[in-house]
Design a protein around this motif. Sequence first.
Motif, short mmCIF file in Angstrom:
data_model
loop_
_atom_site.label_atom_id
_atom_site.label_comp_id
_atom_site.label_asym_id
_atom_site.label_seq_id
_atom_site.Cartn_x
_atom_site.Cartn_y
_atom_site.Cartn_z
N ASP A 183 4.72 3.90 -7.45
CA ASP A 183 3.93 4.99 -6.87
C ASP A 183 4.72 6.29 -6.76
O ASP A 183 4.14 7.37 -6.71
N VAL A 184 6.05 6.18 -6.70
CA VAL A 184 6.87 7.36 -6.46
C VAL A 184 7.86 7.67 -7.58
O VAL A 184 8.47 8.73 -7.60
N ALA A 185 8.04 6.72 -8.52
CA ALA A 185 9.00 6.92 -9.60
C ALA A 185 8.58 6.12 -10.82
O ALA A 185 7.84 5.15 -10.71
N ALA A 186 9.07 6.55 -11.96
CA ALA A 186 8.78 5.85 -13.21
C ALA A 186 10.09 5.38 -13.84
O ALA A 186 11.09 6.08 -13.78
N LEU A 187 10.05 4.21 -14.42
CA LEU A 187 11.21 3.71 -15.16
C LEU A 187 11.07 4.22 -16.59
O LEU A 187 10.20 3.78 -17.33
N ASN A 188 11.90 5.19 -16.95
CA ASN A 188 11.81 5.80 -18.28
C ASN A 188 12.62 5.06 -19.32
O ASN A 188 12.22 4.98 -20.47
N ASN A 189 13.79 4.59 -18.94
CA ASN A 189 14.68 3.95 -19.91
C ASN A 189 15.48 2.86 -19.23
O ASN A 189 15.86 2.98 -18.07
N LEU A 190 15.76 1.83 -19.99
CA LEU A 190 16.67 0.79 -19.55
C LEU A 190 17.81 0.78 -20.56
O LEU A 190 17.59 0.51 -21.74
N VAL A 191 18.99 1.13 -20.11
CA VAL A 191 20.14 1.32 -20.99
C VAL A 191 21.14 0.18 -20.79
O VAL A 191 21.45 -0.17 -19.65
N THR A 192 21.62 -0.37 -21.88
CA THR A 192 22.70 -1.34 -21.83
C THR A 192 23.90 -0.74 -22.54
O THR A 192 23.78 -0.27 -23.67
N LEU A 202 24.43 -11.65 -21.90
CA LEU A 202 24.62 -10.52 -22.79
C LEU A 202 23.41 -10.36 -23.72
O LEU A 202 22.92 -9.24 -23.92
N CYS A 203 22.91 -11.46 -24.25
CA CYS A 203 21.73 -11.39 -25.12
C CYS A 203 20.52 -10.84 -24.36
O CYS A 203 19.76 -10.03 -24.90
N GLU A 204 20.33 -11.28 -23.10
CA GLU A 204 19.23 -10.75 -22.29
C GLU A 204 19.35 -9.24 -22.14
O GLU A 204 18.37 -8.51 -22.25
N GLN A 205 20.56 -8.78 -21.85
CA GLN A 205 20.77 -7.35 -21.65
C GLN A 205 20.51 -6.57 -22.94
O GLN A 205 19.93 -5.49 -22.90
N LEU A 206 20.91 -7.11 -24.07
CA LEU A 206 20.69 -6.44 -25.36
C LEU A 206 19.21 -6.43 -25.73
O LEU A 206 18.69 -5.42 -26.20
N GLU A 207 18.54 -7.55 -25.54
CA GLU A 207 17.14 -7.68 -25.94
C GLU A 207 16.20 -6.81 -25.11
O GLU A 207 15.20 -6.33 -25.61
N PHE A 208 16.53 -6.60 -23.85
CA PHE A 208 15.60 -5.94 -22.94
C PHE A 208 15.75 -4.42 -22.91
O PHE A 208 14.90 -3.71 -22.40
N ALA A 209 16.83 -3.90 -23.46
CA ALA A 209 17.13 -2.47 -23.36
C ALA A 209 16.24 -1.61 -24.25
O ALA A 209 15.80 -2.04 -25.31
N ASP A 210 16.01 -0.39 -23.79
CA ASP A 210 15.37 0.64 -24.62
C ASP A 210 16.42 1.42 -25.40
O ASP A 210 16.16 1.96 -26.46
N VAL A 211 17.61 1.51 -24.79
CA VAL A 211 18.73 2.23 -25.38
C VAL A 211 19.96 1.34 -25.32
O VAL A 211 20.27 0.78 -24.27
N LEU A 212 20.64 1.24 -26.45
CA LEU A 212 21.91 0.52 -26.50
C LEU A 212 23.00 1.55 -26.73
O LEU A 212 23.05 2.19 -27.78
N LEU A 213 23.84 1.74 -25.73
CA LEU A 213 24.91 2.71 -25.79
C LEU A 213 26.17 2.00 -26.26
O LEU A 213 26.78 1.24 -25.51
#
Length: 155
Positions: A53-62, A98-109
């Motif tokens: 209601d107050v914020a949006a999740l724009n990106n999930l970065v790993t 580690l695989c979960e973190q890689l698979e779920f990200a919108d951005v891989l840094l």
Amino acid sequence: CTLREDLLLSIASLAAERRFDHVLVESSGISEPLPVAETFTFQDEASGVSLGDVAALNNLVTVVDAAAIFEQLGSVDTLADRGWQASTGDTRGVAHLLCEQLEFADVLLVNKVDLLHEDQLAAVERLLHKVNPTAEVLRSVHSRIEPALLLERAR
């Protein structure tokens, strides 16, 4: 309080101040991405407030350690072996998390690119594109990146 409730209350408080355009939430390196993302759909029973209601999740970065990614994916260590377990009885492996973190990200840094040759970096990026073909892959040294690359564009 739980971490989810604390995050909800903190971001709701910041949003109410109307002083910020963006909030960057950094979870630990051993955090599972799904619970963090689900926090944006969580509704606090006491207040009825939802983070969505107050914020949006724009990106999930790993952030990916380019110099160690292949070694970590090949590890047979459990999270408990490294003292990283979420709770007693957590039997997950380091490679699984580690695989979960890689698979779920919108951005891989891809970090520490200065430590690898171009052919090694290409191998890392091929792996990342296979694991998560829709994620944007960005390179960095010392995790430095232009903030606008992460904050001004929702993926």
